[in-house]
Scaffold this active site. Structure first.
Site, PDB file in Angstrom:
ATOM      1  N   TYR A 151      52.884  -2.752  40.073  1.00 22.36           N
ATOM      2  CA  TYR A 151      51.849  -2.982  41.083  1.00 22.36           C
ATOM      3  C   TYR A 151      50.715  -3.856  40.541  1.00 22.36           C
ATOM      4  CZ  TYR A 151      53.764   0.345  44.412  1.00 22.36           C
ATOM      5  OH  TYR A 151      54.562   0.981  45.316  1.00 22.36           O
ATOM      6  N   LYS A 220      61.743   6.950  34.706  1.00 20.83           N
ATOM      7  CA  LYS A 220      63.094   6.381  34.576  1.00 20.83           C
ATOM      8  C   LYS A 220      63.232   5.830  33.147  1.00 20.83           C
ATOM      9  CE  LYS A 220      66.104   5.305  37.024  1.00 20.83           C
ATOM     10  NZ  LYS A 220      67.436   5.948  37.181  1.00 20.83           N
ATOM     11  N   ASP A 286      65.336   9.839  39.732  1.00 23.76           N
ATOM     12  CA  ASP A 286      66.368  10.011  40.775  1.00 23.76           C
ATOM     13  C   ASP A 286      66.783  11.479  40.886  1.00 23.76           C
ATOM     14  OD1 ASP A 286      67.215   9.394  38.241  1.00 23.76           O
ATOM     15  OD2 ASP A 286      68.964   8.242  38.826  1.00 23.76           O
ATOM     16  N   ASP A 310      54.573   6.407  44.489  1.00 25.87           N
ATOM     17  CA  ASP A 310      54.537   5.927  45.866  1.00 25.87           C
ATOM     18  C   ASP A 310      55.698   6.525  46.661  1.00 25.87           C
ATOM     19  OD1 ASP A 310      53.701   4.483  48.017  1.00 25.87           O
ATOM     20  OD2 ASP A 310      53.957   2.507  47.125  1.00 25.87           O
TER      21      ASP A 310
END
Ligand code: NAD
Length: 421
Positions: A151, A220, A286, A310
């Site tokens: 971002y 991740k 995930d 987000d």
């Protein structure tokens, strides 16, 4: 009566006068409708709770369409100055200007004030329609890093000379093996030790203060080792080095397991938790999105990076009733700056219809009152909102998904809450 500003002392403690000035941005689209309803709830709760001994003097500052129409600027400098000076404020949703200049007013505000924590609580209120079987098992507070990650806005479009230069640098200087071509766009993912640690510190401080059970680091790191993997490592580091005996980490469990076996590690963890230590654990993003549907009760405070945060906060919001009831805060715990805001946008089609759900702004105000230490007024609002929803007197978003509910306008929903205070 003297109205004063919120201040912060050298130890980072806020001092909040009983007659305080709070700046607000009314917002675009549905903003004015839901703000007008919400502010009546705040004022009534404060009046009722403190019997005139505390009061907010609301100071309107401009941003968005209203600012553009009145001043020609989307985000006037004066607005930023007021937020800087008064520390704590609240805002309605803002239109994202189309065309050049500011990419997003919200991002600009976060950047200017370095609001590095995006805090989003997700909790279910009895009676709120939900797509899951046990929404009552969801009670999480997301701490999303708000200033870094992909971002950061450092991006180069495919086919531009900048993209080409960066590709050449990566290929020729850093000897990156990748099949770049003219149609490859590039964006940078930035994650720093400082940025990670200040976010994780805030999440642990919050969890300890609120006597929460665990902080889960969501990442991740299996794929993006030097950004998301580093986030995980720095998070464990900050927990172990700065919180010592107050926490027990999965990192410690791993080390004990390697030395003494799984049973000893499990016994060590059980003892630590029985002693009231805060558990610090981690999970791959995930899998986390799977587990919040299967076993949401396993998660409490969440510390994560910007993009993961987000996605996660919207997924969690959906589980407890959607964005009509999803509050949020952007906070810098060091300077004290904080801006509270609903997580939804301006829903322009519904502007001036007095029909949308004001709960997101009302609950953002509850977060603000808690932040100011006016917890009694905050609790009173939460109870009144809960009672209003439980009676099935709701706005159209909930009405459409409930049986035997009564349909209220935005303003009437606020009236009902005020009645119940
Ligand atoms: P949106 O959140 O405004 O609306 C999407 C849908 O959600 C609406 O059509 C409506 O059905 C529902 N909804 C939203 N708020 C609701 C409420 N209070 N009660 C009941 N239902 C509600 O998203 P969008 O249409 O993608 O964005 C519209 C504008 O808002 C864009 O300009 C966008 O950039 C901006 N935006 C601003 C913020 C912010 O200021 N924080 C956040 C997101 C989007």
């Amino acid at each position: 009566m003297e109205f004063e500003k919120v201040k912060i002392d050298a130890h980072g403690k806020l001092s909040v006068p009983h007659q305080v000035v709070i700046p607000f941005i009314i917002g675009d689209g549905i903003g004015p409708d839901i703000w007008k309803a919400s502010v009546r709830v705040f004022d009534a709760a404060i009046a009722k709770t403190y019997q005139g001994n505390r009061q907010i003097n609301w100071l309107e500052v401009l941003a968005g369409e209203k600012a553009y129409n009145e001043t020609g600027e989307w985000l006037p400098t004066k607005t930023l100055e007021v937020f800087k000076e008064y520390l704590v404020g609240i805002k309605g949703p803002l239109t994202t200007p189309i065309g050049g200049g500011i990419r997003s007013l919200n991002v600009a505000l976060r950047k200017e004030l370095d609001l590095y924590v995006c805090q989003r609580p997700t909790k279910w209120y009895e009676g709120v329609p939900s797509p899951v079987k046990h929404p009552e098992r969801v009670d999480m507070v997301v701490f999303r890093e708000n200033t870094e990650d992909i971002y950061s806005g450092i991006e180069f479009a495919a086919g531009t000379s900048e993209a080409k230069q960066l590709q050449d640098f990566l290929k020729n200087t850093l000897e990156v093996q990748y099949n770049f071509n003219n149609s490859t766009g590039l964006g940078l993912k930035l994650v720093s030790e400082e940025g990670t640690k200040r976010l994780v510190r805030s999440s642990i401080d919050f969890a300890l203060a609120e006597r929460r059970k665990s902080v889960t680091i969501v990442h991740k790191g299996n794929i993006m080792k030097f950004t998301e993997g580093a986030f995980k490592n720095w998070a464990y580091q900050v927990a172990e080095q700065e919180y010592g005996d107050q926490v027990y980490t999965w990192n410690q469990w791993e080390q004990t397991k390697a030395k003494a076996g799984v049973e000893v590690a499990n016994a060590e963890q059980s003892k630590a938790l029985a002693d009231g230590k805060l558990l610090i654990k981690d999970i791959i993003a995930d899998n986390f999105l799977q587990q919040i549907l299967l076993a949401p009760q396993e998660f409490d405070v969440i510390a994560t990076l910007n993009l993961n945060g987000d996605y996660i906060s919207d997924a969690l919001a959906a589980m407890v009733g959607g964005i009509g009831i999803a509050p949020g805060a952007n906070i810098n715990y060091k300077t004290g700056h904080a801006i509270f805001e609903a997580t939804h946008g301006t829903a322009p089609r519904f502007a001036d219809t007095d029909s949308m759900n004001p709960s997101s702004v009302i609950l953002s105000g509850v977060m603000m009152l808690d932040y100011l230490g006016w917890n009694e007024a905050a609790d009173a609002i939460v109870n009144a909102v809960a009672a209003t929803i439980k009676q099935k007197t709701v706005t159209v978003d909930f009405y459409n998904l409930m049986t035997d509910a009564s349909l209220l306008k935005t303003s009437e929903f606020a009236d009902k809450i005020i009645e119940k205070l």
